[in-house]
Design an enzyme around this catalytic site. Structure first.
Site, PDB file in Angstrom:
ATOM      1  N   ARG A 165       0.842  -1.188   0.000  1.00  0.00           N
ATOM      2  CA  ARG A 165       0.000   0.000   0.000  1.00  0.00           C
ATOM      3  C   ARG A 165       0.882   1.245   0.000  1.00  0.00           C
ATOM      4  NH1 ARG A 165      -2.398  -3.408   3.938  1.00  0.00           N
ATOM      5  NH2 ARG A 165      -4.503  -4.110   3.382  1.00  0.00           N
TER       6      ARG A 165
ATOM      7  N   TYR B 104     -11.096  -9.682  -6.307  1.00  0.00           N
ATOM      8  CA  TYR B 104     -10.159  -9.778  -7.434  1.00  0.00           C
ATOM      9  C   TYR B 104     -10.449 -11.009  -8.286  1.00  0.00           C
ATOM     10  CZ  TYR B 104      -7.622  -6.224  -4.861  1.00  0.00           C
ATOM     11  OH  TYR B 104      -7.290  -5.070  -4.207  1.00  0.00           O
TER      12      TYR B 104
ATOM     13  N   HIS C 131      -5.036  -8.878   3.887  1.00  0.00           N
ATOM     14  CA  HIS C 131      -6.476  -8.783   4.156  1.00  0.00           C
ATOM     15  C   HIS C 131      -6.842  -9.673   5.337  1.00  0.00           C
ATOM     16  CE1 HIS C 131      -7.441  -7.488  -0.258  1.00  0.00           C
ATOM     17  NE2 HIS C 131      -7.019  -6.487   0.496  1.00  0.00           N
TER      18      HIS C 131
ATOM     19  N   HIS D 135      -2.643   2.844  -5.812  1.00  0.00           N
ATOM     20  CA  HIS D 135      -3.494   1.711  -5.447  1.00  0.00           C
ATOM     21  C   HIS D 135      -3.873   0.878  -6.662  1.00  0.00           C
ATOM     22  CE1 HIS D 135      -5.203   0.033  -1.850  1.00  0.00           C
ATOM     23  NE2 HIS D 135      -6.339  -0.235  -2.474  1.00  0.00           N
TER      24      HIS D 135
ATOM     25  N   ARG E 108      -1.443  -1.837  -6.933  1.00  0.00           N
ATOM     26  CA  ARG E 108      -1.762  -2.926  -5.991  1.00  0.00           C
ATOM     27  C   ARG E 108      -2.881  -3.806  -6.538  1.00  0.00           C
ATOM     28  NH1 ARG E 108      -1.838  -4.474  -0.438  1.00  0.00           N
ATOM     29  NH2 ARG E 108      -3.934  -4.857   0.376  1.00  0.00           N
TER      30      ARG E 108
ATOM     31  N   LYS F 157      -2.287  -1.976   7.375  1.00  0.00           N
ATOM     32  CA  LYS F 157      -3.663  -1.565   7.617  1.00  0.00           C
ATOM     33  C   LYS F 157      -4.305  -2.505   8.618  1.00  0.00           C
ATOM     34  CE  LYS F 157      -7.881  -0.308   5.125  1.00  0.00           C
ATOM     35  NZ  LYS F 157      -8.528  -0.237   3.801  1.00  0.00           N
TER      36      LYS F 157
END
Length: 529
Positions: A319, A445, A436, A410, A413, A344
């Site tokens: 990120r 995705y 995640h 992003h 990514r 994150k």
């Protein structure tokens, strides 16, 4: 700091340049007689001459342009050393450095030039602090939220502040100031609207929340939509309002259940935007070409920086904030892996480096230079400070505009994740690489561009077409089997063993027919019946 191998030639480079600049400026802009004048380098202690050369080399390694170094930074450092003719360890970084600025002000230069000299003086102060090992870190200032909470009652401000303390524990340190601003702006907007429109009785304290009605919240949503606020922004404001209501509920405040049951506006189910392979190739070739064609040492360092960030975001999926906070100790080039700390959601993870990414990082690290203060250990530096998210995003977008590719940090990514899905990488592996917590965040995705789904579709359609044309896979199989039996019968009727040439010709024909049959079976699916 590392020692420099200073020769007579390099001494002339820095000291001689300052002497020429001092002579030229004194001739073109004669200084007043009442002020002290800096002396040329021949009157300096030798260690100060070495220091000036070391400072110039430090600036060059940091990527500062040569024009700025020779016209502003080195002359200002020379003024400090020329006005204080004592060994540099004895120079005060406050009073003695201010003498150089007083000299510039007394010469009545322009405001712009004086401001540039002041910045150059601060840069020399940072260099001296780094050399002495007395680097000072910037102090954390308290955020003034009065501009957002001016209309709110004190009990509500205390409630929001408690929520802020809990949320701030998961914030990145480099983004505290931005997230503080965002927190108070989003969490107070709906409450402020209720107070201004007299829907919240401040005299009743927290019990006044019981008088808020569902229709009043709907009126707020209508007002925000009339202001052309996006659906996502309105939903965020509603969720933050409901979060504060739940916090009050935990403190035994009666909250109408109807307020907590309000659902947000329906949002578009946006798909991740990724780059096509040909667009990624354009960006890759652009960065590689810049590395090969650049000649200036300062530009070369910036070009290596851009290439390293591009490869790290594209082939490792970091990120933007993770690139911004990456430290030297987090990168293990020998093992080709990077440890992302407190990503994150404060999730730590390990990502891996391809040979191209590892080479790009290694080439940049050789030209990285030194950081000042709290940026000393940051991996990506720009002008002695950590590369911030705005600078990184801007340089990536400029590279895309040059190549004719619409790209953002992003989106790189998203491209990383999409390419892994199309290469057949397990979705759980992609989840760990992306950091995640929920698998559902990664499944998007697989939904946006899954080649497996496309293969299943085309295989099924081929089977349907074969059935509708009457040429089923079973018929094709039986037909080829019958032809093979006839070929062997003809060979047996010869009465003697076939020659090697006959056998080879017959076997070649059978092999080609079987190969065509298997291709048809693969496209149409297994035989039916």
């Amino acid at each position: 700091m590392p020692e420099l191998n200073v020769t007579a030639e390099t001494l002339v480079c820095a000291a001689g340049r300052y002497d020429r600049a001092l002579h030229k400026s004194s001739r073109m802009y004669p200084p007043p007689k009442r002020i002290s004048l800096p002396k040329p380098t021949e009157a300096w202690p030798k260690e100060n001459i070495l220091l000036l050369q070391e400072y110039q080399q430090w600036l060059l390694n940091g990527g500062v342009s040569r024009n700025c170094i020779y016209q502003i930074y080195v002359p200002m450092a020379g003024h400090v050393l020329g006005l204080n003719r004592v060994p540099h360890p004895q120079i005060s970084l406050d009073e003695d450095l201010d003498k150089a600025l007083e000299y510039i002000v007394a010469r009545q230069m322009s405001d712009g030039w004086t401001a540039n000299c002041r910045r150059a003086l601060n840069r020399f102060r940072s260099f001296m602090q780094l050399k002495r090992g007395t680097v000072t870190f910037s102090k954390v200032t308290m955020f003034d939220h009065s501009r957002y909470t001016g209309n709110l009652p004190l009990w509500l401000v205390d409630c929001l502040n408690e929520i802020r303390i809990l949320a701030q524990a998961n914030w990145r340190q480099t983004r505290v100031s931005q997230l503080l601003l965002k927190f108070w702006r989003i969490n107070t907007v709906l409450w402020d609207w209720l107070v201004v429109n007299e829907h919240l009785d401040q005299d009743k304290g927290p019990e006044g929340v019981r008088e808020i009605r569902r229709q009043q919240i709907y009126d707020y949503i209508d007002a925000r939509m009339n202001d052309r606020m996006s659906t996502a922004s309105i939903n965020v404001e509603l969720r933050m309002f409901q979060s504060s209501l739940r916090h009050l509920q935990d403190q035994d405040v009666l909250v109408p259940a109807s307020l907590l049951a309000i659902k947000g506006l329906k949002q578009k189910d946006r798909m991740p935007r990724f780059l096509k392979d040909e667009d990624v190739a354009k960006l890759r070739d652009y960065h590689e070409e810049r590395v090969q064609t650049v000649h200036s040492p300062q530009k070369s360092r910036d070009v290596l920086l851009d290439r390293a960030i591009f490869y790290l975001m594209w082939q490792s999926g970091l990120r933007l904030g993770e690139v911004e906070e990456l430290l030297v100790e987090d990168v293990d080039l020998a093992s080709r892996q990077v440890t992302v700390k407190a990503g994150k959601g404060t999730v730590d993870r390990v990502v891996y480096l391809t040979p191209d990414t590892s080479q790009a990082l290694e080439a940049y690290l050789a030209r990285r230079g030194q950081g000042i203060g709290k940026w000393h250990d940051h991996f990506f530096l720009y002008r002695f400070k950590g590369a911030d998210r705005r600078m990184i995003g801007k340089r990536i977008k400029v590279a895309g505009q040059t190549c004719g590719v619409k790209v953002s940090p992003h989106r790189l990514r998203h491209t990383f994740a999409t390419q892994l899905v199309n290469a057949g990488c397990p979705i759980t592996t992609i989840q760990r690489l992306l950091g995640h917590r929920r698998l559902g965040s990664t499944m998007v995705y697989a939904r946006v561009h899954d080649k497996t789904v496309a293969e299943h579709y085309f295989k099924a359609m081929a089977k349907i077409e074969a059935r509708m044309t009457g040429n089923s896979p079973t018929d094709t199989f039986n037909e080829n089997l019958e032809r093979m039996e006839n070929c062997w019968s003809q060979m047996n009727e010869l009465g003697e063993a076939p020659s090697l040439e006959q056998f080879h010709q017959t076997w070649t024909t059978m092999r080609d027919e079987m190969f065509q049959m298997m291709q048809h079976l693969t496209a149409a699916g297994p035989p039916v019946g």
